[in-house]
Design a protein around this motif. Structure first.
Motif, short mmCIF file in Angstrom:
data_model
loop_
_atom_site.label_atom_id
_atom_site.label_comp_id
_atom_site.label_asym_id
_atom_site.label_seq_id
_atom_site.Cartn_x
_atom_site.Cartn_y
_atom_site.Cartn_z
N ALA A 5 0.84 -1.20 0.00
CA ALA A 5 0.00 0.00 0.00
C ALA A 5 0.87 1.25 0.00
N ALA A 6 1.97 1.21 0.74
CA ALA A 6 2.87 2.37 0.78
C ALA A 6 3.48 2.62 -0.59
N ARG A 7 3.90 1.55 -1.27
CA ARG A 7 4.48 1.73 -2.62
C ARG A 7 3.44 2.26 -3.59
N LEU A 8 2.23 1.75 -3.49
CA LEU A 8 1.17 2.25 -4.38
C LEU A 8 0.88 3.72 -4.10
N ALA A 9 0.83 4.09 -2.83
CA ALA A 9 0.57 5.48 -2.46
C ALA A 9 1.68 6.39 -2.98
N GLN A 10 2.93 5.93 -2.94
CA GLN A 10 4.05 6.72 -3.45
C GLN A 10 3.91 6.97 -4.95
N ARG A 11 3.29 6.03 -5.63
CA ARG A 11 3.11 6.16 -7.08
C ARG A 11 1.81 6.86 -7.45
N GLY A 12 1.09 7.33 -6.45
CA GLY A 12 -0.11 8.10 -6.72
C GLY A 12 -1.40 7.31 -6.76
N PHE A 13 -1.35 6.03 -6.38
CA PHE A 13 -2.56 5.22 -6.37
C PHE A 13 -3.17 5.23 -4.98
N ALA A 14 -4.43 5.55 -4.92
CA ALA A 14 -5.13 5.56 -3.64
C ALA A 14 -5.62 4.15 -3.34
N PRO A 15 -5.60 3.73 -2.06
CA PRO A 15 -6.11 2.40 -1.72
C PRO A 15 -7.58 2.24 -2.10
N GLN A 16 -8.36 3.26 -1.87
CA GLN A 16 -9.76 3.29 -2.29
C GLN A 16 -9.89 4.44 -3.27
N PRO A 17 -10.14 4.14 -4.54
CA PRO A 17 -10.23 5.24 -5.51
C PRO A 17 -11.37 6.19 -5.17
N SER A 18 -11.14 7.45 -5.41
CA SER A 18 -12.17 8.46 -5.14
C SER A 18 -13.28 8.34 -6.18
N ALA A 19 -14.40 8.94 -5.90
CA ALA A 19 -15.53 8.94 -6.84
C ALA A 19 -15.10 9.59 -8.15
N ALA A 20 -14.31 10.64 -8.06
CA ALA A 20 -13.84 11.33 -9.27
C ALA A 20 -12.93 10.42 -10.10
N ALA A 21 -12.06 9.65 -9.43
CA ALA A 21 -11.16 8.75 -10.14
C ALA A 21 -11.95 7.64 -10.83
N LEU A 22 -12.96 7.11 -10.15
CA LEU A 22 -13.80 6.09 -10.77
C LEU A 22 -14.55 6.63 -11.98
N LYS A 23 -15.04 7.86 -11.86
CA LYS A 23 -15.77 8.47 -12.97
C LYS A 23 -14.84 8.70 -14.17
N ARG A 24 -13.61 9.15 -13.89
CA ARG A 24 -12.63 9.33 -14.99
C ARG A 24 -12.32 8.01 -15.67
N ALA A 25 -12.15 6.95 -14.87
CA ALA A 25 -11.86 5.63 -15.44
C ALA A 25 -13.04 5.13 -16.27
#
Length: 86
Positions: free
Chosen positions: A11-31
């Motif tokens: 989780a720490a490595r993902l967070a460092q790369r800009g990935f949230a553990p739980q994607p935000s509503a905005a990120a889901l909508k963009r995807a």
């Protein structure tokens, strides 16, 4: 190493790369919008139609249509879950 021991460092490595553990509503909508644009049958045909072999064109476009429908169904199910949680 156990999966639990790996969870925090991963989780720490993902967070460092800009990935949230739980994607935000905005990120889901963009995807969702990116997937809809990519797999929309008309957009797909416009971008890749010249590459499609005539013998396979109909089957490929049917598969693209099925993928687009699945994306829309998944988004509708997600929206329904969001409404239930409110």
């Amino acid at each position: 190493a156990s999966r639990a021991a790996c969870a925090d460092p991963c989780a720490a490595r993902l967070a460092q790369r800009g990935f949230a553990p739980q994607p935000s509503a905005a990120a889901l909508k963009r995807a969702y919008r990116a997937a809809v644009t990519r797999w929309h049958p008309d957009k797909f045909e416009q971008a890749f139609g010249h590459c499609l072999h005539p013998e396979h064109r109909a089957a490929i476009l049917e598969r693209v249509k099925a993928i687009a429908q699945q994306i829309n169904q998944s988004w509708a199910a997600h929206q329904g879950r969001q409404l239930q949680q409110q």
